[in-house]
Design a protein around this motif. Sequence first.
Motif, PDB file in Angstrom:
ATOM      1  N   GLN A 556       0.825  -1.225   0.000  1.00  0.00           N
ATOM      2  CA  GLN A 556       0.000   0.000   0.000  1.00  0.00           C
ATOM      3  C   GLN A 556       0.859   1.276   0.000  1.00  0.00           C
ATOM      4  N   ARG A 557       2.177   1.120  -0.080  1.00  0.00           N
ATOM      5  CA  ARG A 557       3.064   2.275   0.111  1.00  0.00           C
ATOM      6  C   ARG A 557       2.774   3.423  -0.858  1.00  0.00           C
ATOM      7  N   ILE A 558       2.554   3.094  -2.100  1.00  0.00           N
ATOM      8  CA  ILE A 558       2.329   4.155  -3.102  1.00  0.00           C
ATOM      9  C   ILE A 558       1.085   4.969  -2.746  1.00  0.00           C
ATOM     10  N   GLN A 559       0.060   4.273  -2.278  1.00  0.00           N
ATOM     11  CA  GLN A 559      -1.186   4.951  -1.869  1.00  0.00           C
ATOM     12  C   GLN A 559      -0.906   5.957  -0.741  1.00  0.00           C
ATOM     13  N   TYR A 560      -0.133   5.515   0.268  1.00  0.00           N
ATOM     14  CA  TYR A 560       0.156   6.393   1.411  1.00  0.00           C
ATOM     15  C   TYR A 560       1.057   7.562   1.002  1.00  0.00           C
ATOM     16  N   LEU A 561       2.020   7.291   0.121  1.00  0.00           N
ATOM     17  CA  LEU A 561       2.931   8.346  -0.314  1.00  0.00           C
ATOM     18  C   LEU A 561       2.210   9.371  -1.187  1.00  0.00           C
ATOM     19  N   ASP A 562       1.318   8.897  -2.049  1.00  0.00           N
ATOM     20  CA  ASP A 562       0.541   9.829  -2.873  1.00  0.00           C
ATOM     21  C   ASP A 562      -0.314  10.744  -1.997  1.00  0.00           C
ATOM     22  N   LYS A 563      -0.883  10.164  -0.962  1.00  0.00           N
ATOM     23  CA  LYS A 563      -1.761  10.931  -0.055  1.00  0.00           C
ATOM     24  C   LYS A 563      -0.986  12.037   0.670  1.00  0.00           C
ATOM     25  N   SER A 564       0.272  11.770   0.993  1.00  0.00           N
ATOM     26  CA  SER A 564       1.026  12.670   1.895  1.00  0.00           C
ATOM     27  C   SER A 564       2.089  13.505   1.187  1.00  0.00           C
ATOM     28  N   LYS A 565       2.104  13.507  -0.160  1.00  0.00           N
ATOM     29  CA  LYS A 565       3.247  14.135  -0.835  1.00  0.00           C
ATOM     30  C   LYS A 565       3.288  15.662  -0.730  1.00  0.00           C
ATOM     31  N   THR A 566       2.196  16.295  -0.347  1.00  0.00           N
ATOM     32  CA  THR A 566       2.233  17.765  -0.187  1.00  0.00           C
ATOM     33  C   THR A 566       2.343  18.184   1.285  1.00  0.00           C
ATOM     34  N   TRP A 567       2.457  17.216   2.179  1.00  0.00           N
ATOM     35  CA  TRP A 567       2.511  17.541   3.607  1.00  0.00           C
ATOM     36  C   TRP A 567       3.850  18.200   3.970  1.00  0.00           C
ATOM     37  N   ILE A 568       3.792  19.176   4.850  1.00  0.00           N
ATOM     38  CA  ILE A 568       5.001  19.853   5.354  1.00  0.00           C
ATOM     39  C   ILE A 568       5.183  19.590   6.851  1.00  0.00           C
ATOM     40  N   GLY A 569       4.104  19.809   7.627  1.00  0.00           N
ATOM     41  CA  GLY A 569       4.169  19.573   9.071  1.00  0.00           C
ATOM     42  C   GLY A 569       4.529  20.816   9.853  1.00  0.00           C
ATOM     43  N   PHE A 570       5.210  20.615  10.979  1.00  0.00           N
ATOM     44  CA  PHE A 570       5.664  21.727  11.826  1.00  0.00           C
ATOM     45  C   PHE A 570       6.678  22.569  11.058  1.00  0.00           C
ATOM     46  N   ASN A 571       7.165  23.634  11.715  1.00  0.00           N
ATOM     47  CA  ASN A 571       8.180  24.452  11.035  1.00  0.00           C
ATOM     48  C   ASN A 571       9.545  23.767  10.967  1.00  0.00           C
ATOM     49  N   ASP A 572       9.661  22.543  11.511  1.00  0.00           N
ATOM     50  CA  ASP A 572      10.897  21.772  11.326  1.00  0.00           C
ATOM     51  C   ASP A 572      10.748  20.737  10.201  1.00  0.00           C
ATOM     52  N   ASN A 574       8.820  18.195   9.717  1.00  0.00           N
ATOM     53  CA  ASN A 574       8.834  16.785  10.143  1.00  0.00           C
ATOM     54  C   ASN A 574       8.153  15.869   9.132  1.00  0.00           C
ATOM     55  N   LEU A 575       7.035  16.311   8.556  1.00  0.00           N
ATOM     56  CA  LEU A 575       6.324  15.454   7.596  1.00  0.00           C
ATOM     57  C   LEU A 575       7.003  15.450   6.223  1.00  0.00           C
ATOM     58  N   ARG A 576       7.523  16.593   5.813  1.00  0.00           N
ATOM     59  CA  ARG A 576       8.194  16.655   4.509  1.00  0.00           C
ATOM     60  C   ARG A 576       9.460  15.788   4.506  1.00  0.00           C
ATOM     61  N   THR A 577      10.267  15.883   5.562  1.00  0.00           N
ATOM     62  CA  THR A 577      11.505  15.086   5.596  1.00  0.00           C
ATOM     63  C   THR A 577      11.190  13.595   5.680  1.00  0.00           C
ATOM     64  N   LEU A 578      10.131  13.241   6.416  1.00  0.00           N
ATOM     65  CA  LEU A 578       9.744  11.824   6.472  1.00  0.00           C
ATOM     66  C   LEU A 578       9.289  11.355   5.083  1.00  0.00           C
ATOM     67  N   TRP A 579       8.452  12.163   4.413  1.00  0.00           N
ATOM     68  CA  TRP A 579       7.960  11.768   3.087  1.00  0.00           C
ATOM     69  C   TRP A 579       9.118  11.564   2.109  1.00  0.00           C
ATOM     70  N   LEU A 580      10.066  12.491   2.116  1.00  0.00           N
ATOM     71  CA  LEU A 580      11.217  12.374   1.200  1.00  0.00           C
ATOM     72  C   LEU A 580      11.978  11.076   1.449  1.00  0.00           C
ATOM     73  N   THR A 581      12.183  10.763   2.734  1.00  0.00           N
ATOM     74  CA  THR A 581      12.926   9.546   3.089  1.00  0.00           C
ATOM     75  C   THR A 581      12.176   8.299   2.627  1.00  0.00           C
ATOM     76  N   LEU A 582      10.872   8.270   2.887  1.00  0.00           N
ATOM     77  CA  LEU A 582      10.071   7.096   2.510  1.00  0.00           C
ATOM     78  C   LEU A 582       9.968   6.968   0.989  1.00  0.00           C
ATOM     79  N   ALA A 583       9.808   8.099   0.312  1.00  0.00           N
ATOM     80  CA  ALA A 583       9.712   8.075  -1.156  1.00  0.00           C
ATOM     81  C   ALA A 583      11.000   7.536  -1.769  1.00  0.00           C
ATOM     82  N   LEU A 584      12.139   7.984  -1.216  1.00  0.00           N
ATOM     83  CA  LEU A 584      13.435   7.521  -1.736  1.00  0.00           C
ATOM     84  C   LEU A 584      13.688   6.047  -1.421  1.00  0.00           C
ATOM     85  N   SER A 585      13.024   5.545  -0.375  1.00  0.00           N
ATOM     86  CA  SER A 585      13.243   4.157   0.056  1.00  0.00           C
ATOM     87  C   SER A 585      12.201   3.195  -0.521  1.00  0.00           C
TER      88      SER A 585
END
Length: 687
Positions: A556-572, A574-585
């Motif tokens: 289901q990974r592609i489904q979850y990544l598609d859903k969250s690809k515009t997320w940024i999160g807090f001002n650190d 947190n969601l964008r860096t996680l998404w990038l890591t998961l997308a690359l992996s």
Amino acid sequence: MKYLFFFISTFTFAQQTQFVDFKSVLGKIAINPIEKTVSGDVDYDFDVLKSIDTIKIDAQNMEFSDLKLNGKTINYINTQKQLQIIFPFKKGKNNLTFQYSVKPKQTMYFIGSEANNNIQIWTQGQGKYTSHWFPSFDDVNEKVIFSLNIVCNKNYQVISNGALKFKSGLDGFSVWQYQMQKPMSSYLLMLAIGKFEKNIQKSKSGIPLEMYLEPKDGAKFESTYRDSKRMFDFLEKEIGVKFPWGTYKQAAVRDFLYAGMENTSATLFNTRYVVDSIGFEDRSYTNVNAHELAHQWFGNLVTAESGKHHWLQEGFATYYALLAEKEIYGEDYFYSKLYESAQQLKFASRTDTIPVLNAKASSLTFYQKGAWALFVLHEEIGNKAFKKAVKNYLKKHAFQSVNTADFFAEIKKVSDYDLDNFSKVWLEKTVFNTQQANGLLLKNKSIQVLFEVEKLKNQPLSEKKEFFEKILQSDVHFSVKEAIVNQLKNEKWEDVTSLFILALETKNIQLRQTVAASLNEIPESFRVQYGTLLEDKSYQTQEIALYNLWNNFPEQRIQYLDKSKTWIGFNDYNLRTLWLTLALSTPNYVEEKVSLVNELIQYSSINYEANTRQNALEKLLSFKIINDVVLENLVNATTHHMWQFSKFGRDNIRKLLKNPEMRVSLERIIPNLNEAEQFQLNRLLKE
């Protein structure tokens, strides 16, 4: 060793304050952000109380010139720690003027760069000594009325203590004149320079409440500063003494050392707490806001004379912040926080051998046990007596130093409560008085239910399941329901499924987050229900849920990544860096990996704050996305002024050095590093 030095310096100053009383100072200073220097003219007025031959002003690594006492040139010694004025001083009024310059090694921090047009300069005096950037007094008992004229680039705003008397421009520079009306300790002197937007509210009593954020965060004023005015009005009424400083400013600054700092009339706090309405759910500034505000009375108006009595600052600020939160979030919240700190104190007292009345006590002891001591006292002597004593204590000792006996003297006037026993139990012993604490906690109905839940910890699930179901469907405080979820972790999934579903159905964000965090392994039968956590208005919940779903359900990974690809999160990010890591992996998810790798690495660079950089570096290292730029950014972390981030850098380099290939890579980048970075890396290579 540092404690011995602290004792000696306090002792010598205790002597000086008996002979000399510094009344006021005007500092006309210029800040150079390129050279990272401070220079200017200083004008002190002081009274000699008894004859003395040497007067000392703390001044770390400063250069001096043109010293004049009452208009005449005077002999002095510069020890690089103190400016010592040698003269047969007799009783009477005096004036001292001089020029100075310094490149502060600490206490004043220069963030950002002219090139990026994002300079911020701010100070942190407590525990660091203002004498690193302004000739002043490390002893808290020497209180002075400060006025500062600050010259800096006209593109930047200046925030300092007290009222802004005037601002004028000259040749690309601005002069900001700030003036205090009342005396204060030097550690509370502050500066913040940068680009800020300002919002102003007015308290019921007419005090201007100035709130600052960087222009890019302009949309976050409401959520960041939510309830500020309400808490201000509440604390003025609750304490019974008008806010002492005429104006109150708050500003978020980048890479701040702590959560917040209560400089007189001007609190600085960490940008971690600059949030939108979703971020507010997890990282609200409310508690820090109330805590630093309470310090304006407890710490700033009356200052503990020594470290031994530090609880008079931190215990009071912690307790009054909790009272302010009770006003906003209600009684159940108040008692749940007291219960939480009681559990921490009970656990800590097994190994912590230092009581409240000791300069070496831990933060937990000063803050939380100090607050508990006040809660006990408040409950035991009653609200009317407690408020009267606190009001009298503040009024009697306003703008002075205090000790515990001063506070107790006011309690004795309103109550015959046994303070000797109270002091022994709550301030002089390290054991946490669970019996007395529980007796007070049990006045709250939610805590009564919580105690029932905790009693069932070791009971078989079959004996408590029905009770748990009933509680999860009741309107009891969410902290009680969290305690239930925490008891389900080691049970068979089929036995607890219905309880987890009930927990999710409460729609309570905090409780749902507890569910998200408690299930690292998610059964397929629960995938859809767990997936609803991705919709929660909580960046923290979304981060936990996204990672767990990606990890548990590869198909289901592609489904979850598609859903969250515009997320940024807090001002650190947190969601964008996680998404990038998961997308690359994720195999075959992205064709163009280079731009994603570069974006993730960029977040680990010096262009971002330490929180963001650490977030990105943690993900890069754990997913083994490592190249020379990542290593250079990691080495740079070891030179950062925030000790947590520099320690993170050192610890991770040590881990990498265990791998021979990584050692070669780290040795190879040495020529690319600056002097400070080379020093840190070479030290680690030699370990």
